[in-house]
Design a protein around this motif. Structure first.
Motif, mmCIF file in Angstrom:
data_model
loop_
_atom_site.group_PDB
_atom_site.id
_atom_site.type_symbol
_atom_site.label_atom_id
_atom_site.label_comp_id
_atom_site.label_asym_id
_atom_site.label_seq_id
_atom_site.Cartn_x
_atom_site.Cartn_y
_atom_site.Cartn_z
ATOM 1 N N PHE A 316 -37.069 -23.449 3.554
ATOM 2 C CA PHE A 316 -38.137 -22.631 4.128
ATOM 3 C C PHE A 316 -37.773 -21.149 4.054
ATOM 4 N N ALA A 317 -36.477 -20.856 4.265
ATOM 5 C CA ALA A 317 -36.019 -19.463 4.157
ATOM 6 C C ALA A 317 -36.012 -19.048 2.696
ATOM 7 N N ARG A 318 -36.480 -17.853 2.419
ATOM 8 C CA ARG A 318 -36.557 -17.370 1.043
ATOM 9 C C ARG A 318 -35.276 -16.631 0.683
ATOM 10 N N THR A 319 -34.612 -17.108 -0.378
ATOM 11 C CA THR A 319 -33.362 -16.482 -0.779
ATOM 12 C C THR A 319 -33.577 -15.071 -1.321
ATOM 13 N N ASP A 320 -34.750 -14.797 -1.909
ATOM 14 C CA ASP A 320 -34.971 -13.451 -2.441
ATOM 15 C C ASP A 320 -35.081 -12.432 -1.308
ATOM 16 N N VAL A 321 -35.707 -12.838 -0.201
ATOM 17 C CA VAL A 321 -35.821 -11.924 0.941
ATOM 18 C C VAL A 321 -34.451 -11.659 1.546
ATOM 19 N N MET A 322 -33.642 -12.717 1.721
ATOM 20 C CA MET A 322 -32.306 -12.534 2.271
ATOM 21 C C MET A 322 -31.433 -11.707 1.343
ATOM 22 N N THR A 323 -31.551 -11.964 0.040
ATOM 23 C CA THR A 323 -30.758 -11.211 -0.930
ATOM 24 C C THR A 323 -31.142 -9.740 -0.927
ATOM 25 N N GLU A 324 -32.427 -9.458 -0.811
ATOM 26 C CA GLU A 324 -32.884 -8.061 -0.734
ATOM 27 C C GLU A 324 -32.204 -7.341 0.427
ATOM 28 N N GLY A 325 -32.123 -8.008 1.582
ATOM 29 C CA GLY A 325 -31.483 -7.392 2.739
ATOM 30 C C GLY A 325 -30.019 -7.106 2.500
ATOM 31 N N VAL A 326 -29.315 -8.056 1.901
ATOM 32 C CA VAL A 326 -27.885 -7.870 1.654
ATOM 33 C C VAL A 326 -27.645 -6.795 0.594
ATOM 34 N N LEU A 327 -28.470 -6.772 -0.442
ATOM 35 C CA LEU A 327 -28.309 -5.748 -1.479
ATOM 36 C C LEU A 327 -28.532 -4.351 -0.916
ATOM 37 N N THR A 328 -29.510 -4.208 -0.060
ATOM 38 C CA THR A 328 -29.743 -2.908 0.582
ATOM 39 C C THR A 328 -28.526 -2.494 1.397
ATOM 40 N N ALA A 329 -27.932 -3.466 2.101
ATOM 41 C CA ALA A 329 -26.734 -3.180 2.887
ATOM 42 C C ALA A 329 -25.571 -2.762 1.993
ATOM 43 N N ILE A 330 -25.407 -3.458 0.870
ATOM 44 C CA ILE A 330 -24.330 -3.117 -0.062
ATOM 45 C C ILE A 330 -24.521 -1.717 -0.631
ATOM 46 N N GLU A 331 -25.754 -1.397 -0.972
ATOM 47 C CA GLU A 331 -26.023 -0.063 -1.523
ATOM 48 C C GLU A 331 -25.796 1.032 -0.487
ATOM 49 N N GLU A 332 -26.026 0.711 0.770
ATOM 50 C CA GLU A 332 -25.820 1.713 1.827
ATOM 51 C C GLU A 332 -24.344 1.872 2.161
ATOM 52 N N LEU A 333 -23.627 0.773 2.246
ATOM 53 C CA LEU A 333 -22.234 0.826 2.689
ATOM 54 C C LEU A 333 -21.245 1.009 1.546
ATOM 55 N N ARG A 334 -21.635 0.672 0.335
ATOM 56 C CA ARG A 334 -20.815 0.845 -0.866
ATOM 57 C C ARG A 334 -19.402 0.277 -0.706
ATOM 58 N N PRO A 335 -19.271 -1.008 -0.429
ATOM 59 C CA PRO A 335 -17.932 -1.591 -0.285
ATOM 60 C C PRO A 335 -17.181 -1.579 -1.609
ATOM 61 N N GLU A 336 -15.867 -1.424 -1.541
ATOM 62 C CA GLU A 336 -15.045 -1.387 -2.738
ATOM 63 C C GLU A 336 -14.499 -2.755 -3.113
#
Length: 386
Positions: A316-336
């Motif tokens: 029921f949960a959409r993986t594209d929506v969850m992935t969008e959230g995580v990608l935005t977080a990665i782009e903001e925090l820029r982990p090495e």
């Protein structure tokens, strides 16, 4: 999350279960005044979320206001069960003829409320069960019909309590059940539920634990919550609770983000199975994906983390929506550190495309492959991952 004794007793009294007269004091002077107002022998009880206070010296009796002041001075500022004593409940001493045990709690076995009653109280229910398990009466309640008066009465009959006590004890169970439902508690426990020499039934103690997931519907109780000392956890875990995230800090080097508690546990098991050590439990299913940035920050703020597995599996949960959230977080925090994805289920094609386009990496075909890659990346130089 627990209420302190005096807070739980206030709810019980409002619901109709008798409790001793008492006042809360935060200074020795206030305790002296409370004892003077009560005008009787009093018990001073440390207000901390810990059991066995009597054995630990957290309950002291005083025959007059001066003794109450002295007793409060000894309790306030002390530590009990790892908790600082900031307040005491000054309460009229009970005339105890008998101690009973009563509780209503969530029962994982029946997935509903369970009512317990025992004619021996004053000790932990585990101690009673170990000593005389047959004394404990249990009733699994159908949530659709609730606890009936007849069922409550059946729990207390045949124990030699007498007609008057049986009537009051069964009424106490009904009151506790109604309160359990009203505040959406995980536990409503009275131990001891005492019988006085006049055959009156009174709640001498109260332990009420509220369901954290229901706190948003009970704003009036939130300010009174006290976390269990054993559950205060690390700084990162406290931050996670403040964010409403299910986060546990572990001892490993492989960070984990997954949707749903079951998938998260499976991912942790996979990390362990392939020779790695997980660094955390953190699931961002449901609406938690909207907190992807603070969730990712929790993982990254653990200095032991050397790699990260992101494992999404959606029905029921959409993986594209969850992935969008995580990608935005990665782009903001820029982990090495290196990040390894495994994505399957509803919306996976779009989710995989998003990872490729925005991070330039390919998700792995299986969770096992992603986990093994993360373990290898987290391994110290010169060490080959299993």
């Amino acid at each position: 999350m627990n209420l302190l004794e005096h807070q739980g007793k206030q709810l019980l009294a409002q619901a109709g279960l008798p409790v001793p007269r008492g006042r809360v004091a935060t200074t020795p002077e206030a305790a002296e005044q409370a004892a003077a107002v009560l005008g009787c022998r009093v018990a001073l009880k440390a207000q901390v979320p810990a059991g066995k206070r009597g054995k630990a010296g957290g309950i002291v009796f005083a025959d007059d206001p001066a003794q109450a002041r002295e007793a409060a001075a000894g309790l306030l500022g002390s530590e009990l069960g790892g908790n600082a004593v900031d307040a005491v409940l000054v309460e009229q001493s009970a005339d105890i003829a008998r101690e009973l045990y009563a509780s209503v709690l969530n029962d994982p076995a029946t997935k509903g409320p369970l009512v317990l009653f025992c004619p021996s109280g004053g000790m932990d229910i585990e101690e009673i069960g170990a000593r005389d398990p047959e004394l404990i009466r249990r009733l699994a309640v159908d949530i659709r019909t609730g606890l009936t008066a007849a069922s409550a009465r059946a729990l207390v009959e045949g124990l030699g309590l007498g007609e008057r006590v049986e009537e009051q004890a069964s009424a106490a169970l009904l009151t506790m059940y109604r309160l359990y439902r009203t505040v959406e508690a995980e536990l409503v426990e009275v131990n001891p539920l005492v019988v006085t020499s006049a055959d009156d039934v009174v709640a001498l103690d109260a332990k009420i634990s509220l369901d954290p997931g229901a706190l948003g519907r009970h704003a009036e109780l939130v300010a009174d919550l006290v976390p269990d000392q054993d559950a205060t956890g690390t700084e990162l875990e406290r931050r996670g609770r403040d964010l409403g995230l299910q986060f546990l800090e572990l001892d490993g080097e492989v960070g984990v983000l997954a949707n749903g508690a079951g998938l998260t546990m499976t991912t942790l098991d996979a990390v362990t199975h392939y020779g790695g050590t997980p660094a955390n439990f953190l699931e961002i299913g449901g609406d938690a994906y909207t907190k992807a940035t603070p969730a990712l920050r929790l993982v990254l703020d653990n200095p032991r983390v050397r790699s990260l597995v992101v494992n999404f599996c959606g029905a029921f949960a959409r993986t594209d929506v969850m992935t969008e959230g995580v990608l935005t977080a990665i782009e903001e925090l820029r982990p090495e550190l290196p990040i390894f994805f495994s994505i399957h289920g509803t919306g996976e094609e779009k989710a995989i495309r998003l990872v490729r386009e925005r991070l330039g990496v390919d998700p792995y075909d299986t969770m096992d492959d992603a986990v093994r890659a993360a373990i290898a990346a987290a391994a110290p130089a010169g060490k080959v991952a299993g």
